[in-house]
Write a protein that holds these residues in place. Structure first.
Motif, PDB file in Angstrom:
ATOM      1  N   VAL A 167     -31.851  50.983  11.652  1.00  0.00           N
ATOM      2  CA  VAL A 167     -31.618  51.496  13.010  1.00  0.00           C
ATOM      3  C   VAL A 167     -32.018  50.457  14.058  1.00  0.00           C
ATOM      4  CG1 VAL A 167     -32.475  53.215  14.668  1.00  0.00           C
ATOM      5  CG2 VAL A 167     -31.726  53.944  12.409  1.00  0.00           C
ATOM      6  N   LYS A 168     -33.104  49.729  13.770  1.00  0.00           N
ATOM      7  CA  LYS A 168     -33.598  48.703  14.693  1.00  0.00           C
ATOM      8  C   LYS A 168     -32.952  47.333  14.440  1.00  0.00           C
ATOM      9  CE  LYS A 168     -36.619  50.953  17.173  1.00  0.00           C
ATOM     10  NZ  LYS A 168     -36.447  51.032  18.645  1.00  0.00           N
ATOM     11  N   GLN A 169     -32.054  47.286  13.442  1.00  0.00           N
ATOM     12  CA  GLN A 169     -31.355  46.037  13.093  1.00  0.00           C
ATOM     13  C   GLN A 169     -32.339  44.897  12.793  1.00  0.00           C
ATOM     14  OE1 GLN A 169     -28.558  45.585  16.405  1.00  0.00           O
ATOM     15  NE2 GLN A 169     -27.040  46.765  15.269  1.00  0.00           N
ATOM     16  N   LEU A 170     -33.316  45.217  11.955  1.00  0.00           N
ATOM     17  CA  LEU A 170     -34.318  44.240  11.555  1.00  0.00           C
ATOM     18  C   LEU A 170     -33.933  43.652  10.194  1.00  0.00           C
ATOM     19  CD1 LEU A 170     -37.526  46.339  12.335  1.00  0.00           C
ATOM     20  CD2 LEU A 170     -36.488  44.590  13.785  1.00  0.00           C
ATOM     21  N   PRO A 171     -34.354  42.426   9.913  1.00  0.00           N
ATOM     22  CA  PRO A 171     -34.069  41.845   8.596  1.00  0.00           C
ATOM     23  C   PRO A 171     -34.820  42.597   7.496  1.00  0.00           C
ATOM     24  CG  PRO A 171     -35.492  40.388   9.887  1.00  0.00           C
ATOM     25  CD  PRO A 171     -35.045  41.476  10.809  1.00  0.00           C
ATOM     26  N   PRO A 172     -34.258  42.634   6.275  1.00  0.00           N
ATOM     27  CA  PRO A 172     -34.900  43.353   5.164  1.00  0.00           C
ATOM     28  C   PRO A 172     -36.327  42.888   4.874  1.00  0.00           C
ATOM     29  CG  PRO A 172     -32.666  42.689   4.571  1.00  0.00           C
ATOM     30  CD  PRO A 172     -32.971  42.032   5.876  1.00  0.00           C
ATOM     31  N   GLU A 173     -36.603  41.611   5.162  1.00  0.00           N
ATOM     32  CA  GLU A 173     -37.935  41.071   4.844  1.00  0.00           C
ATOM     33  C   GLU A 173     -38.985  41.379   5.909  1.00  0.00           C
ATOM     34  OE1 GLU A 173     -35.479  37.699   6.700  1.00  0.00           O
ATOM     35  OE2 GLU A 173     -35.166  39.336   5.261  1.00  0.00           O
ATOM     36  N   THR A 174     -38.646  42.175   6.898  1.00  0.00           N
ATOM     37  CA  THR A 174     -39.616  42.567   7.929  1.00  0.00           C
ATOM     38  C   THR A 174     -40.870  43.147   7.274  1.00  0.00           C
ATOM     39  OG1 THR A 174     -37.840  43.052   9.485  1.00  0.00           O
ATOM     40  CG2 THR A 174     -39.980  44.002   9.981  1.00  0.00           C
ATOM     41  N   THR A 175     -42.038  42.685   7.707  1.00  0.00           N
ATOM     42  CA  THR A 175     -43.292  43.064   7.044  1.00  0.00           C
ATOM     43  C   THR A 175     -43.703  44.502   7.366  1.00  0.00           C
ATOM     44  OG1 THR A 175     -44.671  42.342   8.890  1.00  0.00           O
ATOM     45  CG2 THR A 175     -44.120  40.684   7.212  1.00  0.00           C
ATOM     46  N   LYS A 176     -44.589  45.030   6.521  1.00  0.00           N
ATOM     47  CA  LYS A 176     -45.142  46.374   6.745  1.00  0.00           C
ATOM     48  C   LYS A 176     -45.866  46.436   8.085  1.00  0.00           C
ATOM     49  CE  LYS A 176     -45.936  48.419   2.193  1.00  0.00           C
ATOM     50  NZ  LYS A 176     -46.955  48.955   1.273  1.00  0.00           N
ATOM     51  N   GLU A 177     -46.551  45.344   8.412  1.00  0.00           N
ATOM     52  CA  GLU A 177     -47.312  45.292   9.675  1.00  0.00           C
ATOM     53  C   GLU A 177     -46.373  45.398  10.872  1.00  0.00           C
ATOM     54  OE1 GLU A 177     -49.654  43.831   6.417  1.00  0.00           O
ATOM     55  OE2 GLU A 177     -47.698  43.119   7.134  1.00  0.00           O
ATOM     56  N   ALA A 178     -45.243  44.699  10.798  1.00  0.00           N
ATOM     57  CA  ALA A 178     -44.268  44.741  11.895  1.00  0.00           C
ATOM     58  C   ALA A 178     -43.654  46.132  12.013  1.00  0.00           C
ATOM     59  CB  ALA A 178     -43.175  43.695  11.669  1.00  0.00           C
ATOM     60  N   VAL A 179     -43.372  46.754  10.873  1.00  0.00           N
ATOM     61  CA  VAL A 179     -42.827  48.114  10.868  1.00  0.00           C
ATOM     62  C   VAL A 179     -43.833  49.082  11.490  1.00  0.00           C
ATOM     63  CG1 VAL A 179     -42.214  50.059   9.355  1.00  0.00           C
ATOM     64  CG2 VAL A 179     -41.247  47.790   8.928  1.00  0.00           C
ATOM     65  N   ALA A 180     -45.107  48.921  11.123  1.00  0.00           N
ATOM     66  CA  ALA A 180     -46.159  49.803  11.658  1.00  0.00           C
ATOM     67  C   ALA A 180     -46.289  49.652  13.173  1.00  0.00           C
ATOM     68  CB  ALA A 180     -47.485  49.502  10.981  1.00  0.00           C
ATOM     69  N   LEU A 181     -46.133  48.428  13.661  1.00  0.00           N
ATOM     70  CA  LEU A 181     -46.211  48.191  15.112  1.00  0.00           C
ATOM     71  C   LEU A 181     -45.080  48.905  15.849  1.00  0.00           C
ATOM     72  CD1 LEU A 181     -47.195  44.417  15.488  1.00  0.00           C
ATOM     73  CD2 LEU A 181     -48.467  46.398  16.333  1.00  0.00           C
ATOM     74  N   ILE A 182     -43.884  48.839  15.276  1.00  0.00           N
ATOM     75  CA  ILE A 182     -42.736  49.516  15.904  1.00  0.00           C
ATOM     76  C   ILE A 182     -42.945  51.027  15.873  1.00  0.00           C
ATOM     77  CG2 ILE A 182     -40.271  50.016  15.660  1.00  0.00           C
ATOM     78  CD1 ILE A 182     -40.026  47.090  14.588  1.00  0.00           C
ATOM     79  N   ALA A 183     -43.361  51.537  14.723  1.00  0.00           N
ATOM     80  CA  ALA A 183     -43.608  52.980  14.613  1.00  0.00           C
ATOM     81  C   ALA A 183     -44.701  53.418  15.576  1.00  0.00           C
ATOM     82  CB  ALA A 183     -43.987  53.345  13.177  1.00  0.00           C
ATOM     83  N   GLY A 184     -45.667  52.529  15.819  1.00  0.00           N
ATOM     84  CA  GLY A 184     -46.759  52.841  16.741  1.00  0.00           C
ATOM     85  C   GLY A 184     -46.275  53.131  18.153  1.00  0.00           C
TER      86      GLY A 184
END
Length: 210
Positions: A167-184
Motif C-alpha cells: 500500500v505504501k509502495q515500499l521495497p520488499p526489503e524494507t526493515t521491521k524497524e522502518a515498518v514499525a515507524l510507519i505504523a507508529g
C-alpha cells in the motif's frame, strides 16, 4: 485502555483516512473493513493457536472438526481427548501440547479470561506469554479481535506487514524497524489501520498483493 466497537469503528477509519492518503485509497476502493471480532472464550484462544503459521482455512477446519467431536469446546472436554483423537481433528503434535497446557491453566485458575480483559495491554501480554505456545502474534490477535484494543500493530503478521509495504509502495526489503515507524504514525489507532490493511490484502487481486 482505549477500545473500539461498532459505534465508533467507521469514525476511526475515517479519521485514519483523513490523515493517510493510502488508507483513504483502501476505503475508496474496497469500502470499510469488517470489524473482526471474537468472544473472550477458551475456544477463541484455541482458534488463534490453531491459526499460528497455517492458513486461516486450515485452522478453521481443525476447529470445526474439534467442535464436531466434542460439541462444546471447553478446557475439561479437550483434556478428555487422547493425542490420537486430537490428531484426528488435524491438531499437530505441538498444537496438541499448547492447547492442553492452556486448558490446564484455565482449569487451575492460572488464567482467568475475565480478569485478563480488565488488564492493560502490556499486562495482558505478560500474562498470556507465560503459557507454552503463546507468543506475541497470538497476544496481538487476542488484543485486537477479542479485547478490541485500539493501538496494536502485529509486527509478526506477514499479511499485515506485506500489505503495508504494498500500500505504501515500499521495497520488499524494507526493515521491521522502518515498518514499525510507519505504523507508529497511525497511533493511537494502529489496530484499526491494520484491519484496513488486512481488508486491502483480502480484497485486492492476488497478483497485486505480491
Amino acid at each position: 485502555m482505549n477500545t473500539f466497537d461498532q459505534s465508533n469503528f467507521h469514525t476511526i477509519c475515517d479519521e485514519l483516512a483523513g490523515k493517510d492518503a493510502d488508507l483513504k485509497m483502501v476505503i475508496d476502493t474496497y469500502g470499510y473493513p469488517p470489524m473482526w471480532s471474537r468472544p473472550n472464550t477458551f475456544e477463541t484462544l484455541v482458534h488463534i493457536i490453531l491459526e499460528q503459521q497455517v492458513s486461516l482455512a486450515s485452522a478453521l477446519s481443525a476447529l470445526n472438526k474439534l467442535r464436531e467431536r466434542i460439541q462444546e469446546i471447553t478446557p475439561s472436554r479437550v483434556l478428555l481427548l487422547t493425542d490420537e483423537e486430537l490428531k484426528a481433528c488435524y491438531f499437530s503434535r505441538q498444537k496438541t501440547i499448547y492447547v492442553r497446557y492452556l486448558a490446564e491453566a484455565m482449569l487451575t485458575g492460572e488464567i482467568n479470561l475475565k480478569h485478563i480483559a480488565a488488564m492493560p495491554d502490556d499486562a495482558v501480554r505478560n500474562c498470556l506469554t507465560t503459557l507454552k505456545g503463546i507468543g506475541n502474534w497470538t497476544v496481538d490477535v487476542y488484543l485486537m479481535f477479542v479485547l478490541h484494543r485500539t493501538d496494536v500493530f502485529p509486527s509478526g503478521d506477514l499479511a499485515a506487514v506485506n500489505a503495508l509495504k504494498r500500500v505504501k509502495q515500499l521495497p520488499p526489503e524494507t526493515t521491521k524497524e522502518a515498518v514499525a515507524l510507519i505504523a507508529g504514525q497511525w497511533a493511537p489507532y494502529r489496530t484499526v489501520a491494520t484491519m484496513m490493511l488486512w481488508h486491502w490484502y483480502l480484497s485486492c487481486p492476488k497478483k497485486v498483493r505480491r
